[in-house]
Design an enzyme around this catalytic site. Structure first.
Site, short mmCIF file in Angstrom:
data_model
loop_
_atom_site.label_atom_id
_atom_site.label_comp_id
_atom_site.label_asym_id
_atom_site.label_seq_id
_atom_site.Cartn_x
_atom_site.Cartn_y
_atom_site.Cartn_z
N ARG A 58 47.70 -11.71 30.25
CA ARG A 58 46.76 -12.85 30.21
C ARG A 58 47.49 -14.20 30.21
O ARG A 58 47.09 -15.14 29.52
CB ARG A 58 45.86 -12.77 28.96
N SER A 72 35.86 -10.96 27.36
CA SER A 72 36.62 -11.02 26.10
C SER A 72 36.84 -12.48 25.74
O SER A 72 37.41 -13.22 26.54
CB SER A 72 38.00 -10.37 26.24
N GLU A 108 40.82 -16.45 24.76
CA GLU A 108 41.27 -16.14 26.12
C GLU A 108 40.80 -17.20 27.12
O GLU A 108 41.58 -17.66 27.95
CB GLU A 108 40.77 -14.76 26.55
P1 FAD Z 1 36.89 -20.17 35.79
O1 FAD Z 1 36.27 -19.57 34.58
O2 FAD Z 1 36.09 -21.14 36.55
O3 FAD Z 1 38.28 -20.81 35.39
C1 FAD Z 1 39.18 -20.14 34.54
C2 FAD Z 1 40.49 -20.94 34.45
O4 FAD Z 1 41.13 -20.92 35.73
C3 FAD Z 1 40.29 -22.40 34.12
O5 FAD Z 1 41.40 -22.82 33.37
C4 FAD Z 1 40.28 -23.10 35.48
O6 FAD Z 1 40.72 -24.44 35.42
C5 FAD Z 1 41.29 -22.25 36.23
N1 FAD Z 1 41.03 -22.19 37.68
C6 FAD Z 1 39.97 -21.60 38.31
N2 FAD Z 1 40.11 -21.68 39.65
C7 FAD Z 1 41.28 -22.35 39.86
C8 FAD Z 1 41.98 -22.76 41.03
N3 FAD Z 1 41.52 -22.51 42.28
N4 FAD Z 1 43.14 -23.43 40.89
C9 FAD Z 1 43.64 -23.70 39.65
N5 FAD Z 1 43.03 -23.35 38.51
C10 FAD Z 1 41.86 -22.66 38.62
N6 FAD Z 1 39.15 -11.11 32.85
C11 FAD Z 1 40.09 -10.14 32.90
O7 FAD Z 1 41.28 -10.43 33.05
N7 FAD Z 1 39.76 -8.83 32.81
C12 FAD Z 1 38.48 -8.40 32.66
O8 FAD Z 1 38.22 -7.22 32.59
C13 FAD Z 1 37.46 -9.41 32.60
N8 FAD Z 1 36.16 -9.06 32.42
C14 FAD Z 1 35.20 -10.02 32.33
C15 FAD Z 1 33.88 -9.61 32.14
C16 FAD Z 1 32.86 -10.56 32.05
C17 FAD Z 1 31.44 -10.10 31.86
C18 FAD Z 1 33.18 -11.94 32.16
C19 FAD Z 1 32.09 -12.96 32.08
C20 FAD Z 1 34.50 -12.35 32.33
C21 FAD Z 1 35.52 -11.38 32.41
N9 FAD Z 1 36.88 -11.74 32.58
C22 FAD Z 1 37.84 -10.77 32.69
C23 FAD Z 1 37.28 -13.16 32.66
C24 FAD Z 1 37.12 -13.79 34.06
O9 FAD Z 1 36.34 -12.97 34.88
C25 FAD Z 1 38.45 -14.03 34.76
O10 FAD Z 1 39.28 -14.82 33.94
C26 FAD Z 1 38.30 -14.73 36.10
O11 FAD Z 1 39.53 -14.75 36.77
C27 FAD Z 1 37.75 -16.16 35.98
O12 FAD Z 1 37.42 -16.61 37.29
P2 FAD Z 1 36.52 -17.90 37.50
O13 FAD Z 1 36.51 -18.19 38.95
O14 FAD Z 1 35.20 -17.73 36.86
O15 FAD Z 1 37.39 -19.00 36.75
N1 EPU Z 2 36.69 -1.52 19.99
C1 EPU Z 2 36.14 -1.74 18.75
N2 EPU Z 2 34.93 -2.37 18.70
C2 EPU Z 2 34.26 -2.77 19.81
C3 EPU Z 2 34.84 -2.55 21.06
C4 EPU Z 2 36.07 -1.92 21.13
O1 EPU Z 2 36.71 -1.39 17.73
O2 EPU Z 2 33.18 -3.34 19.66
C5 EPU Z 2 38.00 -0.85 20.06
C6 EPU Z 2 37.86 0.62 20.48
O3 EPU Z 2 38.72 1.40 19.68
C7 EPU Z 2 38.35 0.63 21.90
C8 EPU Z 2 39.38 -0.48 21.90
O4 EPU Z 2 38.83 -1.45 21.01
O5 EPU Z 2 38.92 1.86 22.23
C9 EPU Z 2 39.64 -1.07 23.27
O6 EPU Z 2 38.38 -1.49 23.84
P1 EPU Z 2 38.23 -1.76 25.41
O7 EPU Z 2 38.67 -0.54 26.16
O8 EPU Z 2 36.87 -2.28 25.65
O9 EPU Z 2 39.32 -2.84 25.71
P2 EPU Z 2 39.60 -4.26 25.04
O10 EPU Z 2 41.00 -4.25 24.52
O11 EPU Z 2 38.56 -4.60 24.07
C10 EPU Z 2 40.59 -5.24 27.23
C11 EPU Z 2 40.48 -6.51 28.01
C12 EPU Z 2 39.25 -6.50 28.89
C13 EPU Z 2 39.34 -5.32 29.85
C14 EPU Z 2 39.44 -4.05 29.01
C15 EPU Z 2 39.63 -2.83 29.89
C16 EPU Z 2 41.57 -8.23 26.71
C17 EPU Z 2 41.42 -9.43 25.85
N3 EPU Z 2 40.45 -7.65 27.12
O12 EPU Z 2 39.50 -5.21 26.33
O13 EPU Z 2 39.24 -7.70 29.65
O14 EPU Z 2 38.23 -5.26 30.69
O15 EPU Z 2 40.58 -4.13 28.14
O16 EPU Z 2 40.91 -2.80 30.37
O17 EPU Z 2 42.71 -7.83 27.01
C18 EPU Z 2 38.46 -9.96 29.63
O18 EPU Z 2 39.65 -10.29 29.65
O19 EPU Z 2 37.53 -10.81 29.67
C19 EPU Z 2 38.12 -8.54 29.58
C20 EPU Z 2 36.86 -8.09 29.50
#
Ligand code: FAD
Ligand code: EPU
Length: 342
Positions: free
Chosen positions: A166, A239, A335
């Site tokens: 991240r 997250s 995050e």
């Molecule tokens: P924004 O939210 O618009 O911007 C995020 C950051 O990037 C800001 O600092 C912005 O200034 C910068 N930025 C955006 N575009 C540019 C650009 N072109 N040039 C320079 N800077 C830029 N993330 C994960 O890693 N793993 C996950 O599993 C995951 N699951 C998600 C699930 C949900 C339901 C949601 C809502 C979010 C999740 N995210 C996850 C976070 C998010 O999807 C990612 O961080 C994604 O890359 C953000 O893209 P965005 O276009 O919305 O960026």
């Molecule tokens: N857990 C709890 N309580 C909850 C949910 C999860 O205790 O309410 C515990 C469980 O033991 C579970 C563990 O947390 O096994 C891990 O949960 P999960 O697999 O959902 O992964 P996470 O660590 O919570 C991370 C990323 C996610 C990504 C998933 C899958 C970060 C900050 N988040 O979540 O990314 O999708 O792994 O790889 O690293 C995001 O960055 O926005 C995001 C959604």
């Protein structure tokens, strides 16, 4: 026409998935990256560094934004070379999930575990998006960006981007680069990542014993849909906290005290702790104060139940940080990018 559109006093409520009703003093929607130098020369934009917005799925906007906001709306996917490894250049404004599905349709492997992550391609390198055992950095060859300090286009190869969990160069120099395109190197075949909790079980449930990349993608879609709240239903940014990394001594001590603790010991004498576990154990899962709260489905997800302001969401997030710090001595870090007064 013109390659960009300027909007004054622009509402951002539909441009951030936490559904915060803030405004931008000036919003520029950019459809042609070649017009960036012209746009950046406008006095109203030159006055201070612009904030770059993608789909707003990883930002918490705590108030109206006084500086210019640039939304990259550029499109284009170009396969530059196609052999065992394909080289593909993708414009920053393309939707990440559309691109992943397109790669799978073309028979390119690698991004299957990263399906269904919201946001744009240009934002993917910013925090090095990751899920289900894969990080995007592995497949990024280089990032093309406008460098606001040097006022020129730069190409940063993977090592220059200093990707980590991240994290990247872009997070350490937040207002310096506007990502205009990302160049990926995707193999035609590779060893699938099936080790992340739940993937094998899901494939078994699907009746698949010889998985292809698209099977893994489907399994990930099922897991994500079950686990994470949908921003179309309830405002959230995925997250809200990173999984904290502590040294092994602290990890072991916490594990002795709390045998249920979920943690992933690394090879580098550091442990990654599950922030979701810490937050749930500290009693915050499902808790709310007005419209700001923590999801009752996943403890890592800060949610807006309706009309929470950015300040209210940030105040709730701080309550969680303090609560976890007091209970476990571990400091959680947000995050998403928190923009505005904090
Ligand atoms: P924004 O939210 O618009 O911007 C995020 C950051 O990037 C800001 O600092 C912005 O200034 C910068 N930025 C955006 N575009 C540019 C650009 N072109 N040039 C320079 N800077 C830029 N993330 C994960 O890693 N793993 C996950 O599993 C995951 N699951 C998600 C699930 C949900 C339901 C949601 C809502 C979010 C999740 N995210 C996850 C976070 C998010 O999807 C990612 O961080 C994604 O890359 C953000 O893209 P965005 O276009 O919305 O960026
Ligand atoms: N857990 C709890 N309580 C909850 C949910 C999860 O205790 O309410 C515990 C469980 O033991 C579970 C563990 O947390 O096994 C891990 O949960 P999960 O697999 O959902 O992964 P996470 O660590 O919570 C991370 C990323 C996610 C990504 C998933 C899958 C970060 C900050 N988040 O979540 O990314 O999708 O792994 O790889 O690293 C995001 O960055 O926005 C995001 C959604």
């Amino acid at each position: 026409m013109g390659g960009y559109t300027l909007i004054e006093n622009a509402p951002l409520v539909t441009r951030n998935t936490l559904r915060v009703a803030a405004r931008a003093k000036l919003l520029a929607e950019v459809r042609d990256a070649a017009k960036l130098p012209e746009l950046l020369d406008f006095p109203a934009i030159r006055a201070s560094r612009p904030f770059i917005l993608g789909e707003g799925s990883n930002v918490l906007i705590t108030g109206d934004i006084d500086r210019a906001v640039i939304a990259m709306d550029t499109r284009g996917v170009h396969v530059e070379q196609d052999g065992d490894v394909a080289r593909i250049a993708v414009a920053a404004g393309e939707r990440w999930d559309d691109f992943v599905r397109w790669t799978l349709g073309q028979g390119f492997a690698g991004l299957e575990n990263l399906i269904l992550i919201p946001g744009t391609v240009g934002a993917a390198p910013i925090q090095n998006i990751g899920a289900y055992g894969t990080e995007v950095a592995e497949f990024i060859e280089s990032v093309e960006a406008w460098d606001l300090t040097e006022r020129r286009v730069v190409t940063l190869d993977r090592s220059a981007c200093t990707f980590a969990y991240r994290d990247s160069l872009f997070k350490h120099e937040p207002d310096r680069f506007i990502v205009t395109a990302v160049r990926f190197a995707l193999p035609r075949s590779h060893t699938l990542r099936l080790d992340y909790a739940g993937i094998r079980e899901e494939l078994e449930r699907m009746g698949v014993d010889k998985p292809a990349p698209f099977h893994v993608a489907e399994a990930v879609v099922h897991l994500r849909t079950r686990k994470l709240p949908d921003p179309a239903v309830i405002g959230n940014a995925g997250s809200f906290f990173k999984n904290p990394i502590v040294d092994a001594a602290q990890g072991e001590a916490l594990k002795r005290e709390h045998d249920q603790l979920v943690a992933w010991p690394g090879q580098d004498a550091r442990w990654k702790l599950s922030a979701a576990w810490l937050i749930e154990a500290a009693g915050f899962k499902g808790m709310r104060d007005g419209d700001a709260g923590i999801s009752n489905r996943h403890a890592l997800v800060l949610v807006n139940h309706g009309k929470a302001t950015g300040q209210e969401l940030w105040a709730f997030a701080q309550r969680v940080i303090e609560g976890v710090q007091t209970r476990f001595g571990v400091r959680l870090e947000p995050e998403p990018m928190v923009i505005g007064t904090r």
